[in-house]
Scaffold this motif. Structure first.
Motif, short mmCIF file in Angstrom:
data_model
loop_
_atom_site.label_atom_id
_atom_site.label_comp_id
_atom_site.label_asym_id
_atom_site.label_seq_id
_atom_site.Cartn_x
_atom_site.Cartn_y
_atom_site.Cartn_z
N MET A 1 0.84 -1.20 0.00
CA MET A 1 0.00 0.00 0.00
C MET A 1 0.87 1.25 0.00
O MET A 1 1.91 1.29 0.64
CB MET A 1 -0.86 0.00 1.27
N SER A 2 0.43 2.28 -0.72
CA SER A 2 1.23 3.48 -0.78
C SER A 2 1.04 4.30 0.49
O SER A 2 0.06 4.15 1.21
CB SER A 2 0.84 4.32 -1.99
N LYS A 3 2.00 5.16 0.72
CA LYS A 3 1.96 5.95 1.93
C LYS A 3 0.85 7.00 1.85
O LYS A 3 0.79 7.77 0.90
CB LYS A 3 3.32 6.63 2.12
N PRO A 4 -0.04 7.02 2.84
CA PRO A 4 -1.11 8.03 2.81
C PRO A 4 -0.54 9.44 3.01
O PRO A 4 0.43 9.62 3.73
CB PRO A 4 -2.01 7.63 3.98
N THR A 5 -1.15 10.42 2.35
CA THR A 5 -0.64 11.79 2.49
C THR A 5 -1.33 12.49 3.66
O THR A 5 -2.39 12.07 4.11
CB THR A 5 -0.91 12.61 1.22
N ALA A 6 -0.70 13.58 4.12
CA ALA A 6 -1.27 14.35 5.23
C ALA A 6 -2.66 14.87 4.86
O ALA A 6 -3.57 14.89 5.68
CB ALA A 6 -0.34 15.52 5.57
N LEU A 7 -2.83 15.23 3.59
CA LEU A 7 -4.12 15.78 3.16
C LEU A 7 -5.20 14.70 3.16
O LEU A 7 -6.30 14.90 3.66
CB LEU A 7 -3.99 16.42 1.78
N SER A 8 -4.87 13.52 2.61
CA SER A 8 -5.89 12.47 2.54
C SER A 8 -6.27 12.01 3.94
O SER A 8 -7.44 11.76 4.24
CB SER A 8 -5.43 11.30 1.67
N ILE A 9 -5.30 11.92 4.85
CA ILE A 9 -5.63 11.55 6.23
C ILE A 9 -6.44 12.67 6.88
O ILE A 9 -7.40 12.41 7.61
CB ILE A 9 -4.34 11.28 7.05
N GLY A 10 -6.08 13.92 6.57
CA GLY A 10 -6.82 15.05 7.12
C GLY A 10 -8.28 15.03 6.70
O GLY A 10 -9.17 15.32 7.50
N ILE A 11 -8.54 14.67 5.44
CA ILE A 11 -9.92 14.60 4.97
C ILE A 11 -10.67 13.48 5.69
O ILE A 11 -11.82 13.64 6.11
CB ILE A 11 -9.95 14.42 3.43
N GLN A 12 -9.98 12.35 5.87
CA GLN A 12 -10.58 11.25 6.65
C GLN A 12 -10.91 11.73 8.07
O GLN A 12 -11.96 11.40 8.61
CB GLN A 12 -9.61 10.07 6.76
N ARG A 13 -9.99 12.47 8.65
CA ARG A 13 -10.22 12.98 10.01
C ARG A 13 -11.41 13.93 10.02
O ARG A 13 -12.20 13.94 10.95
CB ARG A 13 -8.98 13.68 10.56
N GLY A 14 -11.52 14.75 8.99
CA GLY A 14 -12.64 15.67 8.89
C GLY A 14 -13.97 14.93 8.87
O GLY A 14 -14.91 15.29 9.59
N ARG A 15 -14.04 13.87 8.09
CA ARG A 15 -15.27 13.06 8.04
C ARG A 15 -15.60 12.52 9.42
O ARG A 15 -16.75 12.51 9.86
CB ARG A 15 -15.09 11.90 7.08
N LEU A 16 -14.55 12.06 10.11
CA LEU A 16 -14.73 11.49 11.44
C LEU A 16 -15.19 12.55 12.44
O LEU A 16 -16.07 12.31 13.26
CB LEU A 16 -13.40 10.88 11.88
N GLU A 17 -14.58 13.73 12.35
CA GLU A 17 -14.94 14.82 13.26
C GLU A 17 -16.41 15.19 13.07
O GLU A 17 -17.13 15.40 14.05
CB GLU A 17 -14.08 16.07 12.96
N VAL A 18 -16.83 15.28 11.82
CA VAL A 18 -18.21 15.67 11.53
C VAL A 18 -19.17 14.60 12.06
O VAL A 18 -20.19 14.90 12.69
CB VAL A 18 -18.40 15.89 10.01
N LYS A 19 -18.79 13.34 11.84
CA LYS A 19 -19.61 12.23 12.32
C LYS A 19 -19.78 12.30 13.84
O LYS A 19 -20.88 12.17 14.37
CB LYS A 19 -18.90 10.93 11.93
N GLN A 20 -18.67 12.52 14.53
CA GLN A 20 -18.74 12.59 15.99
C GLN A 20 -19.56 13.78 16.45
O GLN A 20 -20.34 13.69 17.39
CB GLN A 20 -17.33 12.69 16.59
N PHE A 21 -19.36 14.90 15.76
CA PHE A 21 -20.10 16.11 16.11
C PHE A 21 -21.61 15.89 15.99
O PHE A 21 -22.38 16.24 16.89
CB PHE A 21 -19.65 17.26 15.20
N MET A 22 -22.01 15.28 14.89
CA MET A 22 -23.43 15.07 14.65
C MET A 22 -24.04 14.12 15.68
O MET A 22 -25.23 14.13 15.92
CB MET A 22 -23.66 14.52 13.23
#
Lengths: 263, 284
Positions: A1-22
Motif C-alpha cells: 500500500m502506498s503511503k497516505p498523504t497528510a491531506l488524505s488523512i486530514g480529509i478522513q479525520r474531517g469526516r470522522l470529526e463531523v460524524k462525531q459532532f453530529m
C-alpha cells in the motif's frame, strides 16, 4: 500500500470529526440552535428600525453571522481540544504516524461545515421570520464569501491557540464562553455599535470580532448606512487587514504553544 | 542482529527529582519483556522516553535503530513500525469500534485488516457499538486494537489488564502471546506480578530510576535456588522451617511421623515475595 498523504488523512479525520459532532446531540443543539433562539428573542423584542430601511433584525443578523464564525471556530475548538487532551485522544494520535497537520485539517473541515450550516440557518430564519433582506449584488455575495473564509480561518487558528489556556477539559467552557460573550457585547453584536460607550468601542477594535461584524454589516446593510459607522464608511480594507493580522498571530501562537498532552 | 531496544546510561530529572538515574536496558527481538517497579520508580518516564513522548537529559537510546527524540519525517516512519497502548483512555465515545479501528488503519503504510484485528481482540460482536457503550474490559481491548492495527514490530503495553476479570485477563494474555508468536516484540509494564510471571520471557525490576535486576521470572532474585519453606502440624503446634534441602527434610519428617505428615506444605518464594524483598531492600 502506498503511503497516505497528510491531506488524505486530514480529509478522513474531517469526516470522522463531523460524524462525531453530529452524534453529540447536545452540542449540535447548543451550537446550531442557540443563535437562532437569540435571533428569535432579539428580533421580537427590538422590532423597531434603527435607520431608514434598516430594521434591528437586519443589523442583528449581520452580527450573528459574524458571531457564528467565532462560535463554530474559536469557541468550539477552544472547548473541544482541552477535552480531547484530557481524554487522551491527542496523546494517542501523537503515538501514531498521523501527521500533525492532518489533525488540524480535520478540525478545519469540522469548523467550515458547522459554520456554513450556522450561516444558512441564520439567513433562512432571518428571511422567513424577520423579513431580513439578502444582498442583491454579486459583489456583496463575493464579499460575504471572502469574509467567511478569512474570518473562519482566523477564528479556527485562534481557537487552537487558545485551547492551551483552559487548565482542564471540564473547565474549558467556563473559561472560553465568557470571553466570547463579552466580546459579543463589546463588538456590537447585540447592540448598535455606535451607541456603545467610546472606551468599549476602542477595546473592541483591538479584537477581530468587531471587524467581522462590521464586515458582515457591509454585506447586509444598504451602503447608505455606512455613513453611520464610526469611521463614516465600511473600512473594508482595514477590516480584512486586521482579521488577516489576527490570522497570522493565531497561526504562530498555535504552532508555538500546541500541546498534545496535559502537563 | 541488533537489539529492538537498547538503552545505556539514561538520565532524566524533574527539578531535583532524578526520575531516571543511569538506566541500562536491552530488549531482544520477539520477546515479551516486563518492566516491574513501584509507583515513582521511573517506569513511566522510561517508557515515555522510549515511546518518543518525552525528551531525555542524557544517555543513549535506540528503539528499532532509531533515536525516539528525533523530530520530523523520520519520526513518522518510525511510528509506523511501533504500536502504543496507553493507560486507559476514554476518547472516541461517539464512534463505533469498527469506525475507530478502520480509521486508525489509514494512518499506516501497511496496516492489518480492521475486521481481523477486531476479531483478534474479541470485539466482533461489538463492531457496531459506540465506544462509550463498551465495558471497561472491552474498552481496553479496543485500545489494544488501535495499538496493533498498524502491524507494529514493537508494541508498548502500559498496565494492559487493569480492571479485567480473571477470565478476560486469561483471554488477553493469550492474545499477547499470539502477537509475540507472530514476531512482534512486546514491552509490558504492569503492577500484577502474576501477569509478569505468566506472560514475560524476561522481567526487569526498576527502582529509584535504576534497573536492579534483569532475569527470567523463575530465576529473578535467586528465586530458583532460594530456601523453601516447609510447614507441618506437630500436635497442636504449626511448625515451619526454611530449608535448602526440603526433600531431605520431608523424608525425615515422614519417618518421624511414620507415614503421612499432618498438613504438610512445601513452598518456594513467589515472584511477589522476591519482588517485594528486592524493592524493600533498596529502600533501606
Amino acid at each position: 500500500m502506498s503511503k497516505p498523504t497528510a491531506l488524505s488523512i486530514g480529509i478522513q479525520r474531517g469526516r470522522l470529526e463531523v460524524k462525531q459532532f453530529m452524534r453529540q446531540r447536545e452540542s449540535v443543539v447548543f451550537t446550531m440552535l442557540f443563535p437562532l433562539i437569540l435571533l428569535a428573542i432579539f428580533g421580537s423584542v427590538f422590532s423597531n428600525s434603527i435607520a431608514k430601511g434598516v430594521t434591528f433584525s437586519q443589523y442583528f443578523v449581520a452580527g450573528m453571522i459574524a458571531s457564528g464564525m467565532v462560535n463554530t471556530g474559536f469557541q468550539q475548538l477552544a472547548i473541544m481540544i482541552p477535552m480531547e487532551r484530557d481524554f487522551g485522544t491527542l496523546k494517542r494520535l501523537r503515538g501514531t504516524p498521523m501527521p500533525a497537520s492532518s489533525y488540524f485539517i480535520g478540525k478545519a473541515i469540522l469548523v467550515t461545515l458547522s459554520m456554513l450550516i450556522q450561516v444558512i440557518l441564520l439567513l433562512a430564519a432571518g428571511v422567513i421570520f424577520f423579513g431580513v433582506n439578502l444582498p442583491t449584488s454579486a459583489h456583496k455575495w463575493l464579499l460575504l464569501l471572502a469574509l467567511l473564509i478569512l474570518g473562519s480561518a482566523c477564528s479556527t487558528v485562534l481557537g487552537i491557540a487558545f485551547s492551551n489556556v483552559p487548565k482542564s477539559g471540564r473547565g474549558a467552557s467556563a473559561v472560553v464562553s465568557p470571553v466570547v460573550i463579552v466580546l459579543q457585547f463589546f463588538s456590537g453584536v447585540f447592540f448598535v455599535f455606535t451607541q456603545l460607550p467610546h472606551w468599549m468601542q476602542q477595546v473592541a477594535a483591538i479584537f477581530p470580532l468587531k471587524w467581522m461584524t462590521q464586515g458582515a454589516r457591509s454585506v447586509f446593510l444598504p451602503d447608505s448606512f455606512a455613513t453611520r459607522e464610526v469611521a463614516g464608511n465600511w473600512e473594508t480594507g482595514r477590516t480584512f487587514a486586521i482579521i488577516g493580522a489576527w490570522l497570522v498571530i493565531g497561526l504562530f501562537w498555535s504552532i508555538r504553544s500546541f500541546k498534545w498532552e496535559r502537563d | 542482529m541488533s537489539k529492538v531496544i537498547s538503552v545505556a546510561g539514561l538520565r532524566k530529572s524533574y527539578g531535583s527529582n532524578r526520575a531516571v538515574d543511569g538506566l541500562d536496558l536491552e530488549i531482544e527481538q520477539g520477546e515479551i519483556f516486563a518492566l516491574l517497579g513501584p509507583n515513582g520508580a521511573g517506569k513511566t518516564t522510561t517508557v515515555e522516553i522510549l515511546e518518543g513522548f518525552r525528551d531525555r537529559d542524557s544517555g543513549e537510546v535506540r528503539v528499532l535503530d532509531f533515536d525516539p527524540s528525533a523530530k520530523g519525517n523520520a519520526g513518522q516512519q518510525w511510528r509506523d513500525r511501533i504500536g502504543i497502548v496507553l493507560q486507559s483512555t476514554q476518547d472516541a465515545g461517539d464512534l463505533t469500534v469498527y469506525e475507530s479501528v478502520s480509521h486508525f488503519a489509514t494512518y499506516y503504510e501497511n496496516p492489518k485488516d480492521a475486521r481481523e484485528v477486531i476479531e483478534l481482540v474479541g470485539l466482533t460482536e461489538k463492531s457496531d457499538a459506540l465506544g462509550r457503550t463498551l465495558s471497561g474490559g472491552q474498552r481496553r481491548r479496543l485500545d489494544v486494537a488501535l495499538g496493533i492495527i498498524g502491524n507494529p514490530e514493537l508494541i508498548f503495553l502500559d498496565e494492559p489488564t487493569t480492571g479485567f476479570d480473571p477470565e478476560a485477563r486469561r483471554a488477553f494474555w493469550s492474545l499477547i502471546r499470539k502477537l509475540r508468536d507472530e514476531g512482534a516484540t512486546i514491552l509490558l509494564t504492569t503492577h500484577y506480578l502474576d501477569e509478569a510471571e505468566a506472560l514475560a520471557d524476561r522481567v526487569a525490576v526498576i527502582n529509584r530510576g535504576k534497573i536492579i535486576e534483569v532475569s527470567t521470572p523463575d530465576q529473578l532474585g535467586g528465586r530458583a535456588t532460594s530456601l523453601a519453606t516447609v510447614s507441618w502440624r506437630d500436635g497442636v503446634e504449626l511448625r515451619e522451617e526454611k530449608s535448602a534441602n526440603p526433600t531431605a527434610l520431608v523424608s525425615q519428617l515422614a519417618q518421624q511421623f511414620g507415614g503421612e505428615i499432618p498438613e504438610l506444605n512445601v513452598r518456594r518464594a513467589s515472584l511477589e515475595d522476591i519482588y517485594l524483598e528486592m524493592i524493600g531492600g533498596v529502600d533501606e
